[in-house]
Scaffold this motif. Structure first.
Motif, PDB file in Angstrom:
ATOM      1  N   GLY A   1      -2.377  -6.090   3.416  1.00 44.08           N
ATOM      2  CA  GLY A   1      -2.113  -6.461   2.026  1.00 44.08           C
ATOM      3  C   GLY A   1      -1.418  -7.804   1.908  1.00 44.08           C
ATOM      4  O   GLY A   1      -1.778  -8.633   1.064  1.00 44.08           O
TER       5      GLY A   1
ATOM      6  N   LEU B   1      -7.158  -3.088   4.565  1.00 46.61           N
ATOM      7  CA  LEU B   1      -6.844  -2.645   3.222  1.00 46.61           C
ATOM      8  C   LEU B   1      -7.316  -1.217   3.014  1.00 46.61           C
ATOM      9  O   LEU B   1      -8.388  -0.824   3.492  1.00 46.61           O
ATOM     10  CB  LEU B   1      -7.521  -3.548   2.188  1.00 46.61           C
ATOM     11  CG  LEU B   1      -7.075  -5.011   2.106  1.00 46.61           C
ATOM     12  CD1 LEU B   1      -7.882  -5.728   1.027  1.00 46.61           C
ATOM     13  CD2 LEU B   1      -5.589  -5.130   1.820  1.00 46.61           C
TER      14      LEU B   1
ATOM     15  N   ASP C   1       0.820  -1.215   0.000  1.00 44.57           N
ATOM     16  CA  ASP C   1       0.000   0.000   0.000  1.00 44.57           C
ATOM     17  C   ASP C   1       0.852   1.263   0.000  1.00 44.57           C
ATOM     18  O   ASP C   1       0.629   2.192   0.779  1.00 44.57           O
ATOM     19  CB  ASP C   1      -0.935  -0.015   1.215  1.00 44.57           C
ATOM     20  CG  ASP C   1      -2.038   1.028   1.146  1.00 44.57           C
ATOM     21  OD1 ASP C   1      -2.442   1.395   0.028  1.00 44.57           O
ATOM     22  OD2 ASP C   1      -2.502   1.474   2.208  1.00 44.57           O
TER      23      ASP C   1
ATOM     24  N   GLN D   1      -6.839  -0.681  -2.742  1.00 40.16           N
ATOM     25  CA  GLN D   1      -5.703  -1.593  -2.616  1.00 40.16           C
ATOM     26  C   GLN D   1      -6.027  -2.972  -3.163  1.00 40.16           C
ATOM     27  O   GLN D   1      -5.177  -3.612  -3.803  1.00 40.16           O
ATOM     28  CB  GLN D   1      -5.253  -1.690  -1.157  1.00 40.16           C
ATOM     29  CG  GLN D   1      -3.952  -2.460  -0.962  1.00 40.16           C
ATOM     30  CD  GLN D   1      -3.503  -2.516   0.491  1.00 40.16           C
ATOM     31  OE1 GLN D   1      -4.139  -1.952   1.383  1.00 40.16           O
ATOM     32  NE2 GLN D   1      -2.408  -3.208   0.735  1.00 40.16           N
TER      33      GLN D   1
ATOM     34  N   GLU E   1      -5.599  -2.975  -6.796  1.00 43.82           N
ATOM     35  CA  GLU E   1      -4.183  -2.981  -7.162  1.00 43.82           C
ATOM     36  C   GLU E   1      -3.592  -4.384  -7.055  1.00 43.82           C
ATOM     37  O   GLU E   1      -2.772  -4.797  -7.887  1.00 43.82           O
ATOM     38  CB  GLU E   1      -3.404  -2.010  -6.270  1.00 43.82           C
ATOM     39  CG  GLU E   1      -3.413  -0.583  -6.747  1.00 43.82           C
ATOM     40  CD  GLU E   1      -2.681  -0.447  -8.080  1.00 43.82           C
ATOM     41  OE1 GLU E   1      -1.432  -0.428  -8.089  1.00 43.82           O
ATOM     42  OE2 GLU E   1      -3.359  -0.377  -9.119  1.00 43.82           O
TER      43      GLU E   1
END
Length: 347
Positions: free
Chosen positions: A294, A317, A283, A321, A324
């Motif tokens: 994450g 999160l 992150d 995120q 991603e």
């Protein structure tokens, strides 16, 4: 003192994942998944694990959770149960002021840990001299793995002179450099090269934003009119807590070429791919607020954890995120070890 076989592996360099904490939906310890993770790292070919570190969540020490001794014991038990025929380095995270650090080092030693990763986190009120004295006292109990922790997650900047003094402490055998800063990383390398103990100290990267390049680079420093060469021989990384099998395979490739004069171009491309993946997992876009969640999210997607929960509810999160993480899964399928994890049905 370190066992000879542990010291040999440490100095040669290896993959040491920073061990996460497995929780259930009620944010209670999930013992089965915790033990499964340790076995996953062993089966993936890692050369050790680091337990009780940032990725394990520093809050395990808080009285309301009281999990520090338990998670260290569980990992040590799983390693012992495997009856491994090769060395496996057990690193215990050590935190707090003088007395807490000494107590944790003594506990880790009793549980059979080889080294203590001595965190500087939360000690901004300590002078550099006090930090050095703390290191000396801990090193009298347990061999020390030094730690340059990045300021954005609780670390601080240390002077070059600090690292010169640190490298001369007799029972320091490794330093994890994780300031996420090239200048500060160089301070540590220069200091170790200047030390008479330079051949007794292994350099490990914790720079999750520059893993491959760190491992490929040899450094030459002028010391008393001579050229001294020192390499970053391994890594102790939160990033290596996931997709560990592929990390071990890549590390072996790096070791096979890093002392040569020609570095394959694809390894430099791989460096950028891994940095991109790390930005999603850790992150980076939000100042690393979701870094632990994450890592847990990836492990949950692989079926190694029940979910991405952390001990503290605000540790989660960040917005965007998850998307991603979806992207790097899609863009870099060759970095994932999902197929390997699916084969691990014996846990």
């Amino acid at each position: 003192m370190l066992k000879p076989e542990i010291k040999e592996l440490l100095m040669d360099g290896t993959v040491i994942p920073a061990h996460p904490l497995a929780l259930d939906k009620n944010r209670k310890l999930d013992e089965k998944s915790q033990r499964r993770l340790t076995n996953y790292y062993i089966d993936a070919g890692a050369g050790g694990v680091a337990v009780g570190v940032h990725t394990t969540q520093f809050e395990i020490r808080d009285p309301e959770f009281n999990l520090y001794e338990k998670v260290l014991r569980m990992a040590a038990e799983e390693v012992q149960n495997r009856e491994l025929q090769k060395p496996f380095i057990k690193v215990a995270g050590i935190c707090g002021g003088m007395e807490q650090a000494k107590e944790e080092a003594a506990m880790a030693k009793e549980l059979g840990y080889d080294l203590g990763l001595l965190s500087p986190g939360g000690l901004s009120h300590f002078s550099e001299d006090e930090m050095l004295e703390r290191t000396k006292k801990v090193s009298e109990i347990l061999p020390v793995f030094g730690f340059y922790l990045q300021p954005s997650v609780g670390g601080r900047v240390f002077s070059y002179d600090f690292w010169c003094e640190f490298a001369n402490i007799p029972n320091v055998y490794a330093i994890k450099m994780a300031p996420f800063n090239r200048y500060q990383t160089l301070d540590v390398i220069r200091a170790v090269c200047q030390s008479k103990r330079r051949d007794e100290i292994a350099l490990y990267t914790g720079n999750d934003d520059n893993i491959v390049q760190d491992l490929l680079t040899s450094y030459e420093m002028a010391v008393d009119g001579e050229r001294v060469r020192k390499s970053i021989v391994g890594g102790l990384l939160g990033h290596w807590a996931v997709w560990t099998k592929k990390a071990v395979e890549l590390f072996d490739e790096i070791k096979s070429v890093r002392d040569g004069e020609v570095i394959p171009a694809y390894l430099m491309r791989r460096n950028q791919e891994i940095t991109d993946a790390n930005a999603a997992f850790f992150d980076a876009a939000n100042g690393f607020k979701g870094c632990i969640a994450g890592i847990n999210e990836v492990l949950a997607r692989q079926g190694l954890l029940q979910g991405n929960w952390c001990l503290l509810e605000h540790e989660k999160l960040s917005p965007g995120q998850s998307a991603e993480i979806d992207r790097v899964y899609r863009d870099y399928p060759h970095l994932s070890d999902d197929s390997f994890v699916k084969q691990l049905s014996n846990y």
